[in-house]
Design a protein around this motif. Structure first.
Motif, mmCIF file in Angstrom:
data_model
loop_
_atom_site.group_PDB
_atom_site.id
_atom_site.type_symbol
_atom_site.label_atom_id
_atom_site.label_comp_id
_atom_site.label_asym_id
_atom_site.label_seq_id
_atom_site.Cartn_x
_atom_site.Cartn_y
_atom_site.Cartn_z
ATOM 1 N N ARG A 119 -39.419 -58.522 50.066
ATOM 2 C CA ARG A 119 -38.629 -57.754 51.044
ATOM 3 C C ARG A 119 -38.999 -56.277 51.010
ATOM 4 O O ARG A 119 -39.086 -55.627 52.045
ATOM 5 C CB ARG A 119 -37.141 -57.951 50.822
ATOM 6 C CG ARG A 119 -36.672 -59.348 51.244
ATOM 7 C CD ARG A 119 -35.211 -59.497 51.049
ATOM 8 N NE ARG A 119 -34.946 -59.402 49.606
ATOM 9 C CZ ARG A 119 -33.882 -59.862 48.997
ATOM 10 N NH1 ARG A 119 -32.941 -60.414 49.692
ATOM 11 N NH2 ARG A 119 -33.739 -59.754 47.695
ATOM 12 N N GLN A 137 -42.307 -55.806 52.734
ATOM 13 C CA GLN A 137 -42.099 -55.865 54.190
ATOM 14 C C GLN A 137 -41.515 -54.554 54.719
ATOM 15 O O GLN A 137 -41.940 -54.052 55.749
ATOM 16 C CB GLN A 137 -41.178 -57.044 54.531
ATOM 17 C CG GLN A 137 -40.824 -57.168 55.985
ATOM 18 C CD GLN A 137 -41.987 -57.634 56.842
ATOM 19 O OE1 GLN A 137 -43.067 -57.940 56.371
ATOM 20 N NE2 GLN A 137 -41.770 -57.662 58.136
ATOM 21 N N ARG A 138 -40.541 -53.990 54.002
ATOM 22 C CA ARG A 138 -39.945 -52.724 54.447
ATOM 23 C C ARG A 138 -40.974 -51.597 54.444
ATOM 24 O O ARG A 138 -40.953 -50.726 55.304
ATOM 25 C CB ARG A 138 -38.757 -52.337 53.557
ATOM 26 C CG ARG A 138 -37.497 -53.116 53.842
ATOM 27 C CD ARG A 138 -36.270 -52.487 53.184
ATOM 28 N NE ARG A 138 -36.401 -52.195 51.774
ATOM 29 C CZ ARG A 138 -36.113 -53.039 50.784
ATOM 30 N NH1 ARG A 138 -35.691 -54.252 51.061
ATOM 31 N NH2 ARG A 138 -36.239 -52.666 49.532
ATOM 32 N N HIS A 170 -43.912 -52.814 57.472
ATOM 33 C CA HIS A 170 -43.625 -53.172 58.868
ATOM 34 C C HIS A 170 -43.562 -51.930 59.752
ATOM 35 O O HIS A 170 -42.849 -50.968 59.445
ATOM 36 C CB HIS A 170 -42.319 -53.960 58.979
ATOM 37 C CG HIS A 170 -42.241 -54.723 60.251
ATOM 38 N ND1 HIS A 170 -41.962 -54.127 61.462
ATOM 39 C CD2 HIS A 170 -42.455 -56.028 60.515
ATOM 40 C CE1 HIS A 170 -41.984 -55.035 62.415
ATOM 41 N NE2 HIS A 170 -42.287 -56.197 61.870
ATOM 42 N N LYS A 202 -42.063 -51.227 62.457
ATOM 43 C CA LYS A 202 -40.764 -50.835 63.019
ATOM 44 C C LYS A 202 -40.025 -49.863 62.096
ATOM 45 O O LYS A 202 -39.178 -49.106 62.543
ATOM 46 C CB LYS A 202 -39.898 -52.058 63.315
ATOM 47 C CG LYS A 202 -39.287 -52.689 62.093
ATOM 48 C CD LYS A 202 -38.311 -53.797 62.422
ATOM 49 C CE LYS A 202 -37.734 -54.318 61.123
ATOM 50 N NZ LYS A 202 -36.725 -55.280 61.270
ATOM 51 N N ASN A 203 -40.364 -49.854 60.805
ATOM 52 C CA ASN A 203 -39.681 -48.974 59.857
ATOM 53 C C ASN A 203 -40.213 -47.550 59.873
ATOM 54 O O ASN A 203 -39.581 -46.650 59.329
ATOM 55 C CB ASN A 203 -39.759 -49.564 58.446
ATOM 56 C CG ASN A 203 -39.002 -50.867 58.358
ATOM 57 O OD1 ASN A 203 -37.961 -51.035 58.978
ATOM 58 N ND2 ASN A 203 -39.549 -51.810 57.619
ATOM 59 N N LYS A 204 -41.376 -47.339 60.480
ATOM 60 C CA LYS A 204 -41.967 -46.003 60.669
ATOM 61 C C LYS A 204 -41.960 -45.193 59.379
ATOM 62 O O LYS A 204 -41.675 -44.005 59.375
ATOM 63 C CB LYS A 204 -41.244 -45.245 61.783
ATOM 64 C CG LYS A 204 -41.309 -45.941 63.120
ATOM 65 C CD LYS A 204 -40.572 -45.171 64.189
ATOM 66 C CE LYS A 204 -40.607 -45.955 65.496
ATOM 67 N NZ LYS A 204 -39.708 -45.417 66.485
ATOM 68 N N ARG A 205 -42.305 -45.839 58.267
ATOM 69 C CA ARG A 205 -42.348 -45.142 56.982
ATOM 70 C C ARG A 205 -43.504 -44.138 56.996
ATOM 71 O O ARG A 205 -44.640 -44.499 57.263
ATOM 72 C CB ARG A 205 -42.530 -46.139 55.845
ATOM 73 C CG ARG A 205 -42.485 -45.482 54.477
ATOM 74 C CD ARG A 205 -42.494 -46.497 53.360
ATOM 75 N NE ARG A 205 -41.343 -47.382 53.423
ATOM 76 C CZ ARG A 205 -40.225 -47.196 52.743
ATOM 77 N NH1 ARG A 205 -40.090 -46.148 51.973
ATOM 78 N NH2 ARG A 205 -39.233 -48.052 52.830
ATOM 79 N N THR A 253 -46.817 -42.289 60.994
ATOM 80 C CA THR A 253 -45.771 -43.306 60.796
ATOM 81 C C THR A 253 -46.229 -44.674 61.275
ATOM 82 O O THR A 253 -45.416 -45.551 61.524
ATOM 83 C CB THR A 253 -44.473 -42.898 61.520
ATOM 84 O OG1 THR A 253 -44.764 -42.711 62.904
ATOM 85 C CG2 THR A 253 -43.874 -41.639 60.912
#
Length: 183
Positions: free
Chosen positions: A56, A59-60, A63, A65-68, A136
């Motif tokens: 998890r 994935q965070r 991914h 969508k998380n724009k890390r 990002t």
């Protein structure tokens, strides 16, 4: 408990564990089969990689969508113009579409930066400039393609940060395990 490992990937190391012909892989540095890579780093790039046994978390980190945010130090050929830097700040169009805007600034060579073997090519009549770029997204060879798109090819690329995690003095090939956390 989850393991999180910060690793300074050396130049010319594949960011994978499985065998890759005669190329060095992460298996030369780690023997824990539970560790997974949270974001690849190209063979010819250096710097921070995050590894974890927590799917998890991986994935965070990875991914889109998380724009890390991921921060890179790029040594580019030439001296980028204000117009080129503004283009990077607005986002540039690559062959796979427009990028998100980047934070970018010119900088001195990073303190404590290690020598690279082999060194980058040296041309007395063509200066180089260091840029700090924060993106990002994580497209294939994105920073290299972005700097080339504005006319300043990347000669050396070092990832310095992923989110809140930073190299913080790790030398190439060194790693640091963060305190264990509950899943």
């Amino acid at each position: 408990m989850s393991r999180v490992v910060l690793f300074n990937k050396p130049f010319r190391v594949m960011s994978q564990f499985r065998e890759a012909g005669d190329k060095t892989t992460l298996a030369a540095f780690f023997d824990d089969p539970a560790l997974r890579v949270a974001g690849r780093l190209d063979y010819d790039s250096e710097g921070l990689m995050v590894l974890s046994d927590d799917g998890r978390l991986v994935q965070r980190v990875t991914h889109p969508k998380n724009k890390r945010p991921k921060t890179y130090w790029a040594q580019v050929e030439g001296e980028p113009t204000a117009q080129a830097l503004d283009s990077l700040r607005r986002g540039v169009t690559l062959n796979d579409g427009p990028t998100r805007p980047a934070r970018v600034r010119s900088m001195q060579e990073p303190d404590g930066l290690w020598d690279r073997e082999p060194p980058i090519r040296y041309r007395a009549n063509i200066p180089t400039t260091w840029l700090e770029l924060t993106i990002t997204e994580g497209r294939n060879r994105q920073v290299r393609r972005m700097t080339a798109a504005v006319g300043f090819p990347t000669l050396r690329l070092v990832r310095a940060r992923v989110g809140d995690w930073a190299l913080d003095g790790l030398r190439p090939g060194q790693w640091r395990e963060l305190p264990a956390t509950r899943r």
